[in-house]
Motif scaffolding. Structure first.
Motif, PDB file in Angstrom:
ATOM      1  N   LYS A  23       0.824  -1.200   0.000  1.00 33.88           N
ATOM      2  CA  LYS A  23       0.000   0.000   0.000  1.00 33.88           C
ATOM      3  C   LYS A  23       0.860   1.253   0.000  1.00 33.88           C
ATOM      4  O   LYS A  23       0.516   2.246  -0.629  1.00 33.88           O
ATOM      5  N   LEU A  33      -6.603  -5.865  -4.249  1.00 30.80           N
ATOM      6  CA  LEU A  33      -6.938  -6.857  -3.225  1.00 30.80           C
ATOM      7  C   LEU A  33      -7.604  -8.081  -3.854  1.00 30.80           C
ATOM      8  O   LEU A  33      -7.393  -9.199  -3.390  1.00 30.80           O
ATOM      9  N   LYS A  52     -11.479 -10.303  -0.139  1.00 32.16           N
ATOM     10  CA  LYS A  52     -11.033  -8.912  -0.137  1.00 32.16           C
ATOM     11  C   LYS A  52     -11.240  -8.282   1.240  1.00 32.16           C
ATOM     12  O   LYS A  52     -10.343  -7.621   1.765  1.00 32.16           O
ATOM     13  N   SER A  53     -12.396  -8.501   1.837  1.00 38.42           N
ATOM     14  CA  SER A  53     -12.658  -7.902   3.151  1.00 38.42           C
ATOM     15  C   SER A  53     -11.752  -8.486   4.230  1.00 38.42           C
ATOM     16  O   SER A  53     -11.297  -7.764   5.118  1.00 38.42           O
ATOM     17  N   LYS A  56      -8.324  -6.874   3.969  1.00 34.19           N
ATOM     18  CA  LYS A  56      -8.324  -5.552   4.593  1.00 34.19           C
ATOM     19  C   LYS A  56      -8.165  -5.692   6.107  1.00 34.19           C
ATOM     20  O   LYS A  56      -7.430  -4.928   6.736  1.00 34.19           O
ATOM     21  N   CYS A  59      -4.625  -6.467   7.098  1.00 31.97           N
ATOM     22  CA  CYS A  59      -3.798  -5.273   7.035  1.00 31.97           C
ATOM     23  C   CYS A  59      -4.001  -4.419   8.290  1.00 31.97           C
ATOM     24  O   CYS A  59      -3.037  -3.937   8.886  1.00 31.97           O
TER      25      CYS A  59
END
Length: 71
Positions: A23, A33, A52-53, A56, A59
């Motif tokens: 990022k 993603l 994808k969620s 996140k 991260c």
């Protein structure tokens, strides 16, 4: 069971670190993603949770805990 949890946390932390680093060094769009999610699903068949969620969340997990691990 405890070792499995440690391994899962270590994997999530590692993936979160990879995403966090990427990022900061590149331009991100919505498909990044999705691409990482597809790659992980291909490289780690049988493991689930690389949506994808969830990426996140990994991260956020990494960014929240990296200061603790670096001290």
């Amino acid at each position: 069971m405890i070792q499995a949890n440690k391994d899962s946390l270590a994997l999530n932390y590692s993936i979160g670190g990879y995403i966090s680093c990427r990022k900061q060094t590149s331009h991100w769009g919505d498909k990044v993603l999705d691409t990482i999610s597809s790659q992980l699903q291909q490289e780690l068949p049988g493991l689930r949770g690389f949506t994808k969620s969830n990426l996140k969340k990994m991260c956020v997990f990494y960014e929240g805990w990296k200061r603790v691990f670096l001290e």
